[in-house]
Design a protein around this motif. Sequence first.
Motif, short mmCIF file in Angstrom:
data_model
loop_
_atom_site.label_atom_id
_atom_site.label_comp_id
_atom_site.label_asym_id
_atom_site.label_seq_id
_atom_site.Cartn_x
_atom_site.Cartn_y
_atom_site.Cartn_z
N LEU A 55 0.98 -1.26 -0.11
CA LEU A 55 0.16 -0.03 -0.24
C LEU A 55 1.12 1.30 0.12
CD1 LEU A 55 -2.91 -0.98 2.29
CD2 LEU A 55 -3.03 -0.77 0.11
N ILE A 56 1.85 1.04 0.75
CA ILE A 56 2.63 2.45 1.11
C ILE A 56 3.26 2.64 -0.40
CG2 ILE A 56 4.74 3.41 2.27
CD1 ILE A 56 4.06 2.00 4.57
N ILE A 57 4.09 1.58 -0.91
CA ILE A 57 4.71 1.68 -2.25
C ILE A 57 3.91 2.23 -3.35
CG2 ILE A 57 6.16 0.48 -3.73
CD1 ILE A 57 7.13 -1.44 -1.72
N GLY A 58 2.95 1.61 -3.36
CA GLY A 58 1.75 1.95 -4.61
C GLY A 58 1.47 3.16 -4.44
N TYR A 59 1.20 4.14 -3.23
CA TYR A 59 0.86 5.39 -3.26
C TYR A 59 2.00 6.17 -3.63
CZ TYR A 59 0.02 9.88 -0.92
OH TYR A 59 0.07 11.21 -0.86
N SER A 60 3.20 5.71 -3.25
CA SER A 60 4.36 6.56 -3.61
C SER A 60 4.74 6.56 -5.02
CB SER A 60 5.76 5.82 -2.83
OG SER A 60 5.45 6.06 -1.25
N ALA A 61 4.50 5.40 -5.76
CA ALA A 61 4.56 5.22 -7.06
C ALA A 61 3.55 6.34 -7.70
CB ALA A 61 4.27 3.76 -7.49
N VAL A 62 2.27 6.21 -7.43
CA VAL A 62 1.54 6.97 -8.13
C VAL A 62 1.56 8.26 -8.26
CG1 VAL A 62 -1.07 7.88 -7.97
CG2 VAL A 62 -0.51 5.29 -7.82
N ASN A 63 2.09 9.11 -6.79
CA ASN A 63 2.41 10.29 -6.62
C ASN A 63 3.60 10.60 -7.63
OD1 ASN A 63 2.27 12.78 -4.97
ND2 ASN A 63 3.87 12.25 -4.20
N PHE B 214 11.41 4.42 -0.35
CA PHE B 214 10.29 4.97 -1.15
C PHE B 214 9.35 5.75 -0.51
CE2 PHE B 214 9.44 0.87 1.60
CZ PHE B 214 8.35 1.46 2.14
N ILE B 215 9.60 5.86 0.88
CA ILE B 215 8.85 7.04 1.60
C ILE B 215 9.47 8.28 1.47
CG2 ILE B 215 8.03 7.78 3.91
CD1 ILE B 215 7.61 4.79 4.62
N MET B 216 10.71 8.31 2.02
CA MET B 216 11.40 9.56 1.98
C MET B 216 11.79 10.35 0.87
SD MET B 216 14.55 8.60 4.75
CE MET B 216 15.02 7.36 4.07
N VAL B 217 11.92 9.65 -0.39
CA VAL B 217 12.31 10.27 -1.65
C VAL B 217 11.02 11.32 -2.05
CG1 VAL B 217 12.65 10.16 -4.18
CG2 VAL B 217 13.88 8.79 -2.52
N PRO B 218 9.82 10.72 -2.21
CA PRO B 218 8.80 11.60 -2.58
C PRO B 218 8.32 12.70 -1.69
CG PRO B 218 8.09 9.20 -2.78
CD PRO B 218 9.45 9.14 -1.98
N ILE C 41 11.22 6.15 -13.99
CA ILE C 41 12.09 4.79 -13.56
C ILE C 41 11.50 4.63 -12.08
CG2 ILE C 41 14.21 3.81 -12.97
CD1 ILE C 41 15.55 5.58 -15.39
N PHE C 42 11.72 5.67 -11.34
CA PHE C 42 11.40 5.45 -9.84
C PHE C 42 9.80 4.87 -9.55
CE2 PHE C 42 10.47 6.90 -5.62
CZ PHE C 42 11.36 6.12 -4.85
N GLY C 43 9.04 5.54 -10.36
CA GLY C 43 7.53 5.35 -10.13
C GLY C 43 7.30 3.93 -10.80
N VAL D 41 6.01 -2.22 -9.84
CA VAL D 41 6.47 -3.40 -9.75
C VAL D 41 6.60 -3.94 -8.60
CG1 VAL D 41 8.17 -5.01 -10.62
CG2 VAL D 41 7.44 -3.26 -12.02
N ALA D 42 7.44 -3.60 -7.66
CA ALA D 42 7.62 -3.98 -6.28
C ALA D 42 6.36 -4.38 -5.41
CB ALA D 42 8.39 -2.90 -5.48
N ALA D 43 5.31 -3.24 -5.69
CA ALA D 43 3.98 -3.54 -4.94
C ALA D 43 3.32 -4.57 -5.47
CB ALA D 43 3.13 -2.01 -5.06
N VAL D 44 3.16 -4.65 -6.82
CA VAL D 44 2.42 -6.01 -7.40
C VAL D 44 3.30 -7.36 -6.71
CG1 VAL D 44 1.98 -6.91 -9.65
CG2 VAL D 44 1.60 -4.53 -9.59
N VAL D 45 4.40 -7.33 -7.11
CA VAL D 45 5.27 -8.63 -6.47
C VAL D 45 4.82 -8.93 -5.07
CG1 VAL D 45 7.41 -9.40 -5.98
CG2 VAL D 45 7.09 -8.25 -8.37
#
Length: 306
Positions: A109-117, A210-214, A286-288, A293-297
């Motif tokens: 959930l956290i990774i997915g949110y960061s990816a969309v943002n 994945f939390i800190m960068v965004p 690239i980051f997003g 991919v990480a969240a889906v896996v």
Amino acid sequence: MDIFTSLVIPALVGIGIGILSGMLGIGGGTVLVPIFRLAFGMSPIMSTATSLFTIIPTSVSGAVSHIRHKTCVPSLGLAAGLGGACTSPIGVWLATISPAWMVMLAAALIIGYSAVNMLRKAWKMKPARAGVVAPAAPAGEPPVEAAVEQAGDAAANDDAAPEVPAGESSVAADTGKAFPKLTRKQLAIGAAIGLGAGLASGYVGVGGGFIMVPLMLSLVGISMKQASGTSLIAVMLLAIPGTIEQGLLGNIDYMAGIAVAVGSIPGAVIGARLVRLVPERTLRFIFGGFLIVAAVVLVLNEVGVL
């Protein structure tokens, strides 16, 4: 397992993880946890513990390269790292009393949110024109003031530099000549970001990048290239207490962790060099994409598809 399976393959995997780490400011845990769980057959808690152990040498290698090339903000990384070091042991404790599916679901959930943002901001940016080089700060001029002046020039001429998304301050201008100086408020925000990242690091077995960068991009206002290196400085600090706790609990597979680290250390150096050559908009995509991919896996792993 033979030597090739137990040492060579993990080292090759580590090189790829190290490159991602150096470029994107992550410790690599979002890839390591599924790999340790699926390829090595570790339990969920051992996967997260070994991932946390492996993250430290990877992030140290990448952080040193970023500091040398001045593609980071050391003061912010230190603030976030110290904040995260206070909460990562709490995350480890929570992971030991939580069911495995809950740990993996929280990570996804956290990774997915960061990816969309991240992808949303990248989509709003204008592609950088080939051959455009940002002007260097004049001798003796503070980097933040130079950044403000450059931002004003860019506003007057849209072709002068790629667009900075709304909400990001002029600190994001990366001169590559000196480390930018942040205000106390920005450093306090960095420490607060670290508190959340440290909790996630200990709980999910990731570095927290994945939390800190965004959040560093949106709340502090540094550039993507600076955020990548700054995140690695924080990761190498906040992962230490959680790793020590996991080691005392006997949850770390040291052989597997060391094998991956052998490859991830030089890989992180390569990634830190590449970050200076990749356009910021491309780096965001690239980051997003990596985060999605990480969240889906992680989700597929927990529902038994993988």
